[in-house]
Enzyme design. Structure first.
Site, mmCIF file in Angstrom:
data_model
loop_
_atom_site.group_PDB
_atom_site.id
_atom_site.type_symbol
_atom_site.label_atom_id
_atom_site.label_comp_id
_atom_site.label_asym_id
_atom_site.label_seq_id
_atom_site.Cartn_x
_atom_site.Cartn_y
_atom_site.Cartn_z
ATOM 1 N N GLN A 41 44.893 38.979 36.718
ATOM 2 C CA GLN A 41 43.699 39.191 35.636
ATOM 3 C C GLN A 41 44.321 39.759 34.438
ATOM 4 O O GLN A 41 45.054 40.891 34.466
ATOM 5 C CB GLN A 41 42.730 40.048 36.329
ATOM 6 C CG GLN A 41 41.744 40.635 35.721
ATOM 7 C CD GLN A 41 40.608 41.434 36.097
ATOM 8 O OE1 GLN A 41 40.943 42.312 36.811
ATOM 9 N NE2 GLN A 41 39.459 41.630 35.785
ATOM 10 N N GLY A 42 43.732 39.113 33.440
ATOM 11 C CA GLY A 42 44.281 39.656 31.789
ATOM 12 C C GLY A 42 43.233 40.224 31.252
ATOM 13 O O GLY A 42 42.689 39.600 30.436
ATOM 14 N N TYR A 43 42.782 41.322 31.403
ATOM 15 C CA TYR A 43 41.614 41.997 30.850
ATOM 16 C C TYR A 43 42.090 43.310 30.043
ATOM 17 O O TYR A 43 42.141 43.317 28.741
ATOM 18 C CB TYR A 43 40.611 42.412 32.034
ATOM 19 C CG TYR A 43 39.577 41.494 32.221
ATOM 20 C CD1 TYR A 43 39.490 40.284 32.343
ATOM 21 C CD2 TYR A 43 38.268 41.980 32.897
ATOM 22 C CE1 TYR A 43 38.859 39.298 32.484
ATOM 23 C CE2 TYR A 43 37.464 41.101 33.092
ATOM 24 C CZ TYR A 43 37.626 39.771 33.070
ATOM 25 O OH TYR A 43 36.715 38.962 33.460
ATOM 26 N N SER A 44 42.618 44.274 30.572
ATOM 27 C CA SER A 44 43.006 45.512 29.954
ATOM 28 C C SER A 44 44.171 45.274 28.835
ATOM 29 O O SER A 44 44.996 44.675 29.342
ATOM 30 C CB SER A 44 43.226 46.698 30.881
ATOM 31 O OG SER A 44 42.146 47.045 31.854
ATOM 32 N N SER A 54 47.555 43.575 37.613
ATOM 33 C CA SER A 54 48.043 43.469 39.137
ATOM 34 C C SER A 54 49.014 42.090 39.621
ATOM 35 O O SER A 54 48.211 41.080 39.325
ATOM 36 C CB SER A 54 46.946 43.897 39.821
ATOM 37 O OG SER A 54 46.602 44.970 39.647
ATOM 38 N N GLU A 61 34.425 41.347 41.052
ATOM 39 C CA GLU A 61 35.583 42.401 41.311
ATOM 40 C C GLU A 61 35.227 43.484 41.735
ATOM 41 O O GLU A 61 35.927 44.212 42.691
ATOM 42 C CB GLU A 61 36.518 42.586 39.844
ATOM 43 C CG GLU A 61 37.453 43.465 39.918
ATOM 44 C CD GLU A 61 38.212 43.952 38.791
ATOM 45 O OE1 GLU A 61 39.312 44.533 38.659
ATOM 46 O OE2 GLU A 61 37.530 43.881 37.685
ATOM 47 N N GLU A 117 33.545 56.733 35.522
ATOM 48 C CA GLU A 117 32.551 57.352 34.583
ATOM 49 C C GLU A 117 31.998 56.258 34.003
ATOM 50 O O GLU A 117 30.746 56.042 33.601
ATOM 51 C CB GLU A 117 33.457 57.956 33.468
ATOM 52 C CG GLU A 117 34.168 59.197 33.993
ATOM 53 C CD GLU A 117 35.248 59.189 35.079
ATOM 54 O OE1 GLU A 117 35.727 60.139 35.475
ATOM 55 O OE2 GLU A 117 35.899 58.059 35.174
#
Length: 408
Positions: free
Chosen positions: A144-147, A179, A262, A393
């Site tokens: 996964q390429g999000y952050s 990951s 997810e 949060e």
């Protein structure tokens, strides 16, 4: 044995699952490798598939191939995409029979839990046909390429760009905490295709082959000694336009849907899954009294509370699954599952540490069983549960706004 997917009594609605349980039990008993039985807590026994899959145990490959041949690697997916077309209740029964022998699931990973369900909801027929059967057979592993370094919790601030060049998009930028990127074959990612609009509106969801020229992966070593996370760099990486999922500049909608899958998946760890049974673990390490109860009253109370909470949580997840089967889409409730499930898992890991006592403090060397050394690492790894998939949060903010209706 006759194919379960070919029998209406198996794949169709059933008021009584006993017949299916018999069929599923017979299949598991007949196909699960003896070596893998009792190894559910062994991380080396689990398989995410892919071209680079190490398969530390050859039996894990055998187990995956057997399940894929019957559609049981992705049991609820339609048959045309490699699944068995089972209902969620039937799939739950299958997984119960697998857990009964303390077996790992035949297939795990982001392909199964995240991009697969997203393609079923948002992909074109051509995209589903291209990717889903390969996931089901364990041929392709996904990351996964999000952050990004400056876009974590504030994901919409991502800066990795994609500029169209004919039939391709040219991608430049960096992702972090990807990951399994060093073992993945494909990545699903968010890119900025329009920098001149509100940040959520200029994002596109796209799929990229990790072997494309210009992709660079650097593993990040963690305190646990493992390197499941990576930095991933993109230098003029070209990917075909037809790998865009959903609308160009409309990727935020797809991204939120995938985050729902997810977070529900991450939250599922709160049920304990295939981890060691807490009561059995406590009896082995703490002992039992004359009544056959866990000998330490404090440990006994903590185990009972944790088991009750996990059971209640599992029933809530099941109720949610019934809604999904009725056509509901994942919504803000996935944030509730992610928050509570990860808190419950961290509490469970703390309890397992307490139960094993000094035997959970080893890192290597003699005097420790493999499961005890693994306990040290899984406890350390669990500390990231409150961060991954969106911090606790962030989840609490979503719950406050979208569930409780509180003002900003």
């Amino acid at each position: 044995m006759e194919s379960l997917a070919a029998r209406e009594s198996i794949v169709g609605p059933m008021n009584d699952l006993s017949e299916f349980r018999e069929e599923a039990r017979a299949w598991v008993e007949g196909n699960a490798p003896d070596f893998l039985r009792g190894r559910a807590s062994d991380p080396n026994a689990w398989a995410a598939g892919g071209r680079k899959a190490p398969f530390i145990y050859p039996e894990s490959r055998d187990w995956l191939l057997a399940a894929a041949a019957r559609g049981f690697s992705v049991p609820t997916w339609p048959e045309e995409y490699g699944g068995a077309g089972l209902s969620r209740d039937e799939a739950a029964v299958l997984h119960e029979e697998i857990a009964r022998l303390a077996l790992p699931l035949p297939l795990t990973g982001f392909g199964y839990s995240m991009i697969g369900p997203t393609l079923l909801d948002h992909g074109t027929e051509a995209q589903r046909a291209e990717h889903l059967p390969k996931i089901a057979r364990g041929e392709i592993r996904w990351c996964q390429g999000y952050s990004e370094p400056n876009a974590g919790s504030d994901l919409a601030s991502l800066a990795t760009s994609a500029v169209r060049d004919g039939d391709f998009y040219v991608i430049n930028g960096q992702k972090i905490w990807t990951s399994g990127a060093d073992q993945a074959d494909w990545i699903f990612m968010l890119v900025r295709t329009n920098p001149d609009v509100k940040k959520q509106r200029g994002i596109t969801f796209i799929l990229v082959d990790m072997e494309s020229p210009g992709v660079e992966v650097r593993p990040i070593r963690l305190i646990s000694g493992a390197s499941p996370f990576c930095e991933t760099f993109f230098h003029d990486v070209r990917t075909p336009v037809h790998q865009v999922i959903g609308e160009v500049n409309g990727g935020w909608t797809v991204a939120k849907a995938l985050l729902g899958h997810e977070r529900t998946s991450i939250g599922g760890m709160g049920r304990g899954g295939a981890r060691a049974s807490l009561p059995e673990l406590a009896r082995d390490y703490v002992g039992v009294d004359e009544l056959g109860r866990i000998d330490d009253p404090a440990i006994r109370e903590r185990v009972t509370q944790c088991e009750m909470d996990a059971m209640s949580y599992g029933l809530t997840i099941k109720r949610h699954g019934d809604g999904l089967e009725a056509g509901h889409k994942p919504g803000p409730e996935s944030s509730m599952f992610k928050y509570y499930g990860t808190e419950l898992n961290m509490r469970r890991e703390e309890l397992m540490l307490s139960i094993r006592g000094p035997q959970a403090l080893g890192w290597e060397g003699e005097g420790f069983e493999p499961a005890e050394l693994n306990q040290t690492r899984t406890w350390l790894r669990s500390r990231a549960n409150s961060i991954e998939g969106g911090t606790s949060e962030v989840q609490l903010n979503i719950i406050a706004k979208r569930v409780l209706g509180l003002p900003d």
